[in-house]
Design an enzyme around this catalytic site. Structure first.
Site, PDB file in Angstrom:
ATOM      1  N   GLU A  64      16.893  10.575   8.897  1.00  0.00           N
ATOM      2  CA  GLU A  64      16.670  11.323  10.150  1.00  0.00           C
ATOM      3  C   GLU A  64      17.994  11.457  10.886  1.00  0.00           C
ATOM      4  O   GLU A  64      18.116  11.117  12.072  1.00  0.00           O
ATOM      5  CB  GLU A  64      15.642  10.572  11.008  1.00  0.00           C
ATOM      6  CG  GLU A  64      14.361  10.250  10.231  1.00  0.00           C
ATOM      7  CD  GLU A  64      13.359   9.399  11.009  1.00  0.00           C
ATOM      8  OE1 GLU A  64      13.802   8.482  11.709  1.00  0.00           O
ATOM      9  OE2 GLU A  64      12.153   9.672  10.914  1.00  0.00           O
TER      10      GLU A  64
ATOM     11  N   CYS B  84       6.590   7.926  17.508  1.00  0.00           N
ATOM     12  CA  CYS B  84       7.605   7.860  18.556  1.00  0.00           C
ATOM     13  C   CYS B  84       7.613   9.131  19.397  1.00  0.00           C
ATOM     14  O   CYS B  84       7.816   9.083  20.611  1.00  0.00           O
ATOM     15  CB  CYS B  84       8.978   7.625  17.951  1.00  0.00           C
ATOM     16  SG  CYS B  84       9.408   8.760  16.641  1.00  0.00           S
TER      17      CYS B  84
END
Lengths: 647, 647
Positions: B317, B413
């Site tokens: 990521e 998240c």
């Protein structure tokens, strides 16, 4: 399928290659690659990952102490090597190599078990576990390669020690697997044995081997799925459990006869399709042949790069979906291109259509040849069409795209595969069919072929693919009526055929010109294939190639390399009115025809640090472009490369 | 840095948002998203992955039996939720929500250990193991979020139970970690606590918290590397052992002061850079501020998508390298865009330059807003600029690119991060600096702000970003000399400012117009920002965007969706002479301005089945194009989408 159309490859014994382009490569295979690979199989290449291959056989034979190391399919490295040795010996005697091979065979055969079994992984890890993971543990794959190797060596030398050992092994396997009650109803996770069993059938004429091969084809993918049952029974971890692949990876998500597309792991796929085509031919199975044609069309018309590479994705080294052909994240494994040649060859055997030989030629000159460095010592597993070194270093999606060929791989399938393919190059040039001889590839050398027991010698002289001419001289005692058929390559738009200086206007049937006459000694065929530089484009369904062009000349795909054109190749456009200049450069890359052309480069110097701005017309720099054949890239300083450029 | 330039965000208590664009979103956050997420935290959303978050707290508090489940950082979901609750309560009372929150806080605090420790993963898996894997186990990350949540809730309600609990926890942490002998010299693998400690310092004025935050910044990446030593000592498996990342993933491959580029995991990176900027500001650390500016420049000028998304690669990521901005395999995590807002806000605090607010605006209207569906119930983790459903299904490189937003993630998240960001939207509109008030964002509502204890109310009326006008009414008792500074957005080329109908020609300083005068009640500022459709292009160093354009209007990036334009968007080109038509469509996508334009589509019908052919001029179909704001994509039937099209 039309029985009358079925032809047979001409035996390697009849052919002597004497060709400016290929001969040095075959010499390289014989004098460098095969000996180098023998060193590799014996873990004697400094700086390369050890193979463990011969060591495993020695330990299994009780000649050394130790444990099995390397991949579960490590035995196949020897098998492909001995296959290459056989082909090589067929065109060039080599007593030292033969001695090494004999000794290697002794070691291998010493590892064979009393019941015929011979796979070092299970011999060393416990024979009680054999045949418990057909899906992932490659026993039948290794056996397939061993059969092919044994046959090649037998055909070259007449020595049958390895062949007999393999027949014992197969006869044992035939008691373990098959449709009968009490046998396991399994088939290989990595296909290969199907085509090998057919080869074994063709030299032994023992129907048993054909039957077993056909069984593997017919059973594959049937419900309930053997791989699932096996996995459950033996608690095998399924590598594609959480993947969208599932059994598609193995071409086993459904029975072969209902498959529509080339799918899954590309090497497995092409080996399977090759065996499937063999079975269709030998059992006259029209339904299966329709599957072969359908998958062939899908593979070549929707899933093949312009270089012949197949398998667009590194994930599972696999086919993906129609028209998905990214140039920078491509996998395009060398072995998959080799598998495509096997498939093409078998399609060609059933029906002499130039499309099949076109693919063979495309693969040989591009996707496969690029797999090996010019010194025969380094290899590409992955054959990209676009490389940016920084991306290969810093972008995980392109980490598999190597900028330079590697010495040897832990999983060294490609190097010995290249060796065995090119060592057998002669077998792709011709097919025979009664009184018809079909010439598929234009490679210099000699062929001595019999028509009704009358021997005719053909001498081929050419500087193909650099020059446009091929000369064929016919030599025989007296005269003979037969047909010499010539493939008109798919890339060729203008050609001329002359016999004894007279132009021939013959009809093309499926891409072949059939020259039938009473041939006399001294008859000369002259072929001229015009080789202008061709600007190519891709079907607009290929997202990645829209607005781009590639350059070809004859069968060769060209590329731009940083070594000739500087960096930032992605900013280069071909000129709107391109002019090409072709030149043979004997000193460059072992001698290649290079292409230069006018082009332009998108200027970036007028941009500051802004990442985005309102549109303004692009500023161009004039740029002279220099193209080299794709296969020869990465033989100088490492850098960027691209096949497709913007236009 | 110039002390006189440092400004402070205006408190949420001073602001009431009444804005046509944002208010419905904030209502959605308040009435739907926050309650929905409470359900999610309690595993009551059917068909969504369970969160386990509240359950873990209950088990840790001894209120339920069970084991820890979910990610190691699951506690942070509660923390972000309570933070959002706090902001939401600041602009809208809600007794029921406050009651739920109080009860949740009771549960959470009941789990706190005698020494102050409060992380359910280690409470339930063995406290002896705490602080043995700072690198990967998120203790300090969770604590950081808990501090932020506690402060928000305290500021909203005055209730300090959670805040006191967190202070106890931090005081305990301060005895465990730090430069002193006998303490562990570690720092978090996932940054977040640095900026949280600064917030805690700013409300408590206790230097201890600032010191600890500064320690984490200074120690990070120093040799010998704590993460390595820790890994060895406790036998922690290193997730990036065989990766090119190594400690770069954690921004810990070298000390921060020698880092040149935004690197590694993008959310970690932006959280770190935010904390680092805070420390630079509070400790007047010019060297550190130079690092912040360097990394800011790199991130915004070389590694940011036109939508504001950052983190080009799904692998880790993460950021990749300069100008590597693929549109189809992008990661562009919503949380990373939120982190970019945090970073931008802190850079803006140090120096009022429009470039920082430009990024905040870009993220709010594009890269972040796209992360949530219009009903507030579904979320994107990944925000692509080009989507082809078949690729997302069949190409492993794009499997992370979802065609539709998801209900809730196991690693959730993004949803609570979106909630806490938009709930605090008001805090991004203004900064105060003595007698200067800086207006960064054009959002309707009311601000009551004090200049030297004199209260002035500003009423902002606008239909931004759909309309080009903003009206600001000033209301105060008597008159007052102060400066009202207005940001001229980076996208805006033509604007007009009037005070009481008179055009003002003020100088722009760093993108702000400073209007200083003796303001009287009833004074009215009128802003007009011309919003023509802008055709945008990317720096030619961005390989993926060469030959392509994007369309913007005002701060909004637009896109083409299959729903309006049919499939095969990759074959669409903008017309050479584009004409745009702009229209507000109240019924479409909750009301959006759409853009239509002329375009053309590469014809494929003239191609047969050939994959490659010699070049011929393209055949075009006329194509009318319809663009919608990027943030609103994927709210109708799933299909293709693209931001960049060929030109």
């Amino acid at each position: 399928m039309d029985d009358k159309q079925i032809s047979t490859p001409v035996s390697l014994h009849e052919i002597k290659i004497k060709d400016q382009f290929w001969q040095k490569l075959m010499e390289l295979i014989r004098t460098k690659v095969i000996p180098y690979q023998w060193e590799a199989l014996n873990d004697r290449i400094e700086g390369a990952e050890p193979s463990h291959c011969i060591k495993n056989f020695k330990i299994a034979a009780g000649l050394e102490k130790g444990i099995f190391e390397g991949h579960v399919f490590q035995d196949s490295d020897f098998a492909k090597w001995i296959e290459a040795v056989g082909y090589s010996l067929m065109w060039h005697e080599d007593q030292l190599l033969e001695k090494i091979a004999d000794e290697a065979i002794d070691i291998v055969c010493a590892a064979q078990q009393a019941d015929g079994y011979l796979d070092t992984y299970y011999i060393l890890n416990g024979l009680d576990k054999r045949w418990t993971n057909l899906r992932d543990n490659h026993e039948l794959y290794c056996l397939g390669h061993m059969i092919e190797g044994a046959i090649s060596y037998y055909q070259a030398t007449g020595k049958d020690k390895l062949l007999k050992a393999m027949i014992r092994y197969v006869d044992y396997v035939d008691t373990v697997l098959g449709p009968e009650e009490g046998k396991k109803h399994g088939y290989p996770g990595h296909e290969e044995i199907e085509l090998a069993l057919v080869k074994l059938y063709e030299i032994t004429h023992d129907e048993k081997y054909l039957k077993l091969a056909k069984y593997f084809i017919d059973e594959r993918g049937k419900d309930p799925l053997y791989f699932k049952e096996e996995g459950k029974r033996y608690g095998n971890k399924f590598p594609w459990e959480d993947s969208f692949f599932q059994y598609k990876y193995y071409q086993a998500d459904r029975p072969l006869r209902s498959q529509q597309e080339a799918e899954g792991h590309a090497v497995r796929a092409t080996y399977l399709y090759s065996g499937m085509t063999d079975i269709a031919r030998l059992t006259k199975d029209e339904e299966l042949y329709a599957v072969c044609r359908r998958i062939w069309d899908n593979m070549t018309q929707r899933q093949m790069y312009i270089t012949g590479s197949i398998g667009a994705s590194a994930y599972g080294e696999s086919f993906t979906y129609d028209y998905d052909l990214p140039n920078d994240t491509v996998y395009g494994e060398t072995c998959a291109s080799i598998g495509a040649v096997f498939f093409a060859r078998r399609m060609l055997d059933i029906s002499p259509e130039a499309q099949y030989a076109d693919v063979i030629e495309k693969e040989l000159f591009n996707g496969i040849l690029s797999g090996m460095s010019m010194d025969g010592k380094k290899f590409f597993y992955v054959n990209p069409l676009e490389v940016v070194p920084e991306a290969s270093e810093k972008d995980q999606l392109r980490r598999h795209v190597q900028v330079e060929r590697q010495k040897w791989f832990g999983c060294a399938c490609c190097p010995p595969n290249i060796a065995r393919l090119f060592a057998a190059l002669g077998s792709y040039i011709y097919s025979g069919k009664g009184n018809i001889l079909l010439m598929h590839l234009y490679i210099g050398g000699e062929l001595t072929h019999k028509f009704d027991n009358e021997e005719v010698t053909f001498t081929i002289k050419t500087n193909y693919p650099w020059d446009e001419d091929v000369n064929i001289m016919v030599s025989l005692a007296g005269s003979k009526n037969f047909t010499y058929a010539l493939r008109i390559p798919g890339w060729c738009k203008t050609y001329e055929i002359k016999i004894n200086e007279e132009t021939v206007n013959a009809q093309i049937i499926n891409g072949y010109v059939y020259l039938q006459r009473e041939w006399k000694s001294g008859d000369a065929i002259h072929l001229h294939f015009a080789m202008p530089v061709e600007v190519m484009q891709a079907n607009p369904r290929v997202r990645e190639d829209i607005g781009k062009v590639a350059v070809m000349r004859g069968p060769l795909v060209y590329c731009l390399e940083e070594a000739d054109n500087g960096p930032d190749l992605h900013r280069i456009y071909l000129s709107d009115t391109p002019m090409f200049h072709v030149q043979y450069e004997p000193e460059l890359l072992d001698g290649v025809v290079t292409i230069t052309s006018n082009g332009k480069m998108l200027d970036e110097s007028s941009w500051g640090e802004n990442l985005y701005q309102s549109y303004r017309s692009p500023v161009w720099q004039v740029k002279k472009l220099k193209w080299i054949p794709y296969y020869a890239w990465s033989n100088r300083i490492p850098g960027e490369m691209t096949v497709w450029i913007k236009s």
